[in-house]
Write an enzyme that holds these catalytic residues in place. Structure first.
Site, PDB file in Angstrom:
ATOM      1  N   THR A  85      -6.581  -0.644   7.314  1.00 32.74           N
ATOM      2  CA  THR A  85      -7.942  -1.090   7.602  1.00 32.74           C
ATOM      3  C   THR A  85      -8.129  -1.303   9.100  1.00 32.74           C
ATOM      4  O   THR A  85      -7.332  -1.981   9.748  1.00 32.74           O
ATOM      5  CB  THR A  85      -8.246  -2.402   6.865  1.00 32.74           C
ATOM      6  OG1 THR A  85      -8.073  -2.189   5.472  1.00 32.74           O
ATOM      7  CG2 THR A  85      -9.674  -2.860   7.128  1.00 32.74           C
TER       8      THR A  85
ATOM      9  N   CYS B  34      -6.849  -8.570   2.936  1.00 33.21           N
ATOM     10  CA  CYS B  34      -8.095  -7.810   3.049  1.00 33.21           C
ATOM     11  C   CYS B  34      -9.319  -8.696   3.273  1.00 33.21           C
ATOM     12  O   CYS B  34      -9.883  -8.725   4.352  1.00 33.21           O
ATOM     13  CB  CYS B  34      -8.304  -6.955   1.793  1.00 33.21           C
ATOM     14  SG  CYS B  34      -7.214  -5.523   1.690  1.00 33.21           S
TER      15      CYS B  34
ATOM     16  N   ASP C 268      10.182   3.122   6.671  1.00 35.71           N
ATOM     17  CA  ASP C 268       9.824   1.754   7.050  1.00 35.71           C
ATOM     18  C   ASP C 268      10.851   1.269   8.074  1.00 35.71           C
ATOM     19  O   ASP C 268      12.039   1.583   7.957  1.00 35.71           O
ATOM     20  CB  ASP C 268       9.820   0.841   5.819  1.00 35.71           C
ATOM     21  CG  ASP C 268       9.028  -0.435   6.052  1.00 35.71           C
ATOM     22  OD1 ASP C 268       7.934  -0.571   5.466  1.00 35.71           O
ATOM     23  OD2 ASP C 268       9.486  -1.305   6.823  1.00 35.71           O
TER      24      ASP C 268
ATOM     25  N   VAL D 240       0.826  -1.212   0.000  1.00 32.46           N
ATOM     26  CA  VAL D 240       0.000   0.000   0.000  1.00 32.46           C
ATOM     27  C   VAL D 240       0.857   1.258   0.000  1.00 32.46           C
ATOM     28  O   VAL D 240       0.665   2.171  -0.810  1.00 32.46           O
ATOM     29  CB  VAL D 240      -0.945   0.005   1.217  1.00 32.46           C
ATOM     30  CG1 VAL D 240      -1.702   1.330   1.305  1.00 32.46           C
ATOM     31  CG2 VAL D 240      -1.927  -1.154   1.127  1.00 32.46           C
TER      32      VAL D 240
ATOM     33  N   ARG E  62      14.275  -3.725   3.627  1.00 32.42           N
ATOM     34  CA  ARG E  62      13.331  -3.168   2.651  1.00 32.42           C
ATOM     35  C   ARG E  62      13.816  -1.807   2.152  1.00 32.42           C
ATOM     36  O   ARG E  62      13.764  -1.519   0.951  1.00 32.42           O
ATOM     37  CB  ARG E  62      11.952  -3.043   3.300  1.00 32.42           C
ATOM     38  CG  ARG E  62      10.878  -2.337   2.473  1.00 32.42           C
ATOM     39  CD  ARG E  62      10.491  -3.113   1.265  1.00 32.42           C
ATOM     40  NE  ARG E  62       9.248  -2.604   0.676  1.00 32.42           N
ATOM     41  CZ  ARG E  62       8.848  -2.862  -0.548  1.00 32.42           C
ATOM     42  NH1 ARG E  62       9.589  -3.640  -1.342  1.00 32.42           N
ATOM     43  NH2 ARG E  62       7.715  -2.381  -1.012  1.00 32.42           N
TER      44      ARG E  62
ATOM     45  N   ARG F 270       0.585 -13.189   2.013  1.00 35.73           N
ATOM     46  CA  ARG F 270      -0.106 -12.864   3.253  1.00 35.73           C
ATOM     47  C   ARG F 270      -1.439 -13.611   3.359  1.00 35.73           C
ATOM     48  O   ARG F 270      -2.296 -13.510   2.491  1.00 35.73           O
ATOM     49  CB  ARG F 270      -0.353 -11.355   3.353  1.00 35.73           C
ATOM     50  CG  ARG F 270       0.901 -10.543   3.600  1.00 35.73           C
ATOM     51  CD  ARG F 270       0.621  -9.067   3.564  1.00 35.73           C
ATOM     52  NE  ARG F 270       0.196  -8.627   2.241  1.00 35.73           N
ATOM     53  CZ  ARG F 270      -0.199  -7.387   1.970  1.00 35.73           C
ATOM     54  NH1 ARG F 270      -0.248  -6.475   2.926  1.00 35.73           N
ATOM     55  NH2 ARG F 270      -0.559  -7.055   0.730  1.00 35.73           N
TER      56      ARG F 270
ATOM     57  N   THR G   6      -2.575  -4.319   9.152  1.00 40.93           N
ATOM     58  CA  THR G   6      -3.458  -4.544  10.300  1.00 40.93           C
ATOM     59  C   THR G   6      -3.965  -5.984  10.208  1.00 40.93           C
ATOM     60  O   THR G   6      -5.045  -6.243   9.682  1.00 40.93           O
ATOM     61  CB  THR G   6      -4.641  -3.552  10.320  1.00 40.93           C
ATOM     62  OG1 THR G   6      -5.166  -3.411   8.989  1.00 40.93           O
ATOM     63  CG2 THR G   6      -4.205  -2.205  10.829  1.00 40.93           C
TER      64      THR G   6
END
Length: 425
Positions: free
Chosen positions: A121, A261, A35, A17, A40, A332, A86
């Protein structure tokens, strides 16, 4: 309240995202991309993105974007966009640890008139009930007097090269009318599809969490239909194609529901609903159906093997695909692992092949070591679990060669036609 021109932006969390968002803003204004993962940051500084959401060319074009893992580099920023994960815990409860940690980091550099915008979220109320108190405690500032908040839910679809951050309409909101105007104006700089300004933060939070809850319930319905039709000996895809000739029939398909999600967000809403004394029946029923699909697939495969007189114990099965969706390396919350573990309970040796995923990440996350490539004439059964482009290009002839002389092909994603597979969901 800050003016648009006075904004010094920071994006906190550079995953699926945050990175596309930071890159788009970085084409137009100075952005600090932060981050906590130093590996990364090193990767991004070299122009590489292992999530494949942003190309090297797009990264190079964001010449106002600076990457950092040092929170001190956020001290000059005055607007922060939080895009951290999240997830849920093993008990399917919201895990707000990354969100709280990000808020604590921002709180150490928060100054008067700063604005903190959350995209992660959450359940309705989380921004003002959980995140804002952390910001106040860490900074010593007072909410809506010294600093402000906003919420603009992310709508990134991993692996989707058509619906990208700029081409998806953005919901925005703020903790005061002035903050809402600023948040909306900021996103309007990059969102070509336009924005929708929600009346308050709780409405924006609720809008996000029901987007994926609605999809989850619809997929659960089609999964249940597949369970019924399979018992009746009716091909589910044929039924859906026939029903789909009606103009208002929704084109959902059965399958595994994973990812960051759809398989997670409903639990945020049900958690909040139960906290206020309401037990959500339809949402949780849909979750139970979808969470049990891996076990169902494994049992159907075993039955098909037995019908072909293929010994189950000590057999070898190839699962094609581990990512949670096609043409994407995202692991994920992939529910393919449910099939793998359930098959192993039958004393079956399970190999996993996925040309998209990072083998090291697969092992770290799930203890699975993907095979580099399947060998011909090796498997008693083959499960097409993810519709990667490479699998479609292989076709039934090549896929069948992977199996032994007597084998079963179970196609979960309609990669093959009905007469090319032995079993379909």
């Amino acid at each position: 309240m800050l003016s648009l021109n006075a904004i010094k932006l920071a994006v906190v969390g550079l995953g699926y995202v945050g990175l596309p968002l930071a890159v788009e803003f970085g084409r137009r204004r100075t952005v600090a991309g932060f981050d906590i993962n130093e590996k990364r940051i090193a990767e991004l500084r070299c122009g590489k993105d292992h999530t494949l959401e942003v190309s090297e060319r797009e990264m190079a074009e964001a010449n106002h974007l600076v990457f950092t893992s040092d929170s001190k580099d956020l001290e000059n920023s005055n607007v922060f966009i939080v895009t951290v994960p999240t997830p849920i815990d093993i008990y399917k409860r919201p895990d707000l640890t990354p969100l709280i940690s990000a808020s604590e980091i921002i709180g150490t550099v928060l100054k008067k008139d700063c604005v903190v915008i959350y995209e992660s979220t959450v359940y309705p109320g989380a921004t003002e009930e959980v995140c804002v108190p952390v910001l106040e405690k860490t900074s010593g500032l007072v909410f809506n007097r010294d600093f402000y908040a906003g919420y603009s839910p992310e709508r990134i679809n991993p692996g989707d090269k058509e619906h990208r951050v700029c081409s998806i309409k953005k919901v925005t909101s703020g903790s005061t009318p002035e903050a809402a105007e600023l948040v909306d104006a900021l996103y309007s700089e990059i969102i070509m599809a336009g924005t929708h300004k929600a009346p308050n933060i709780r409405v924006a939070e609720a809008a996000k969490v029901i987007e994926n809850t609605q999809r989850d319930v619809n997929i659960a319905l089609v999964n249940e239909l597949a369970l019924i039709f399979n018992r009746m000996g009716i091909d589910t895809e044929s039924v859906l194609l026939a029903a789909g000739t009606k103009w208002n029939f929704l084109p959902f398909r059965p399958g595994l529901v994973g990812g960051h999600c759809i398989g997670v967000d409903p639990y945020y809403l049900t958690h909040k609903a139960e906290a206020i004394g309401y037990h959500p029946e339809i949402i949780l029923a849909g979750r139970r159906i979808n969470d049990n699909m891996g076990v169902y697939v494994a049992s159907q495969l075993v039955k098909a093997m037995l019908k072909k007189h293929i010994p189950v114990a000590d057999s070898r099965v190839l699962v094609m695909g581990l990512a949670f969706k096609e043409n994407c390396p995202d692991l994920r919350n992939t529910r393919v692992v449910d099939i793998v573990h359930e098959l192993e309970n039958y004393d079956i040796t399970v190999d996993v092949y996925d040309p998209w995923v990072d083998p090291g990440e697969a092992y770290r996350e799930y203890g699975i070591k993907p095979v580099p490539a399947p060998l011909p004439d090796m498997y008693d059964a083959i499960v097409l679990a993810v519709a990667h482009r490479q699998f479609r290009e292989m076709g039934s002839v090549v896929i069948r060669k992977i199996g032994k002389e007597k084998h079963v092909v179970y196609d979960l994603k309609y990669v093959l036609s009905q007469n090319e597979s032995d079993l379909r969901l």
